[in-house]
Design an enzyme around this catalytic site. Sequence first.
Site: not given
Length: 252
Positions: A51, A53, A198
């Site tokens: 999934r 972002d 990230r």
Amino acid sequence: MRYFAELSYLGTRYSGWQSQPEGQGLGIQQVVSEALGTIMRYNMTVTGAGRTDAGVHAEKIFAHFDTGMPIEDPGNLCRRLNSLLPADIAVKRIFPVRDDAHARFSAVMREYKYRINTSKDPFRTDTSYYFYHKLDAAPMNRACAILMEYEDFQCFSKVHTDVKTFICHIEYARWDENPDGSLVFTIAADRFLRNMVRAIVGTMLDIGRGKMPPEKIRDIIESKDRCRSGMSAEARGLTLTDVKYIWDDILP
């Protein structure tokens, strides 16, 4: 019957892979499911390998879906899907798998790349992060070596997420510098926490700038505190580049 579809997409204008509640943006899962349902003439839902972002891209991701009968020509279905899908989503191939194969839970490895430009380039605006500070890849790679000593990455996870464990097994992590001065961070693991890559990149940018020594990442990981790690790097630079399976276990 169950089928896998291999897809790629540019995530710039989407709210991530997952379908979103009305009024909260457009998910890639929704777009692909609706296009497939239009062709099959009944409601369809595709389940992705991950999934991603909002704003994150995928060069290679798999999704599965179920049908009531065999698809006679998967290649033709692939072509028809691509004719309905927008230009920033592509289906590469469709093929049958075992009924218990799962795009997400059958995956054994995922690879991400984070791309950084050190000079402004309008042709890479959507797929890389322009970072104007000078970076030294050597200490960033020393931090990668330390990163691979650990398995609990709670410090890089988005807070208040519904996960049972913060354990991830990293297969490799490295920074590569290109002749034009751009850098690419590559990391592969069996699973990733939400926002994990990230947050790692943001922390390593601080190391590459000389704001902290590479050994500091050890303290950050052992603290299990998201507030101790760096800011999350922008979504635009992150791309899911590969998802691996043990094909003998899932192909019919």
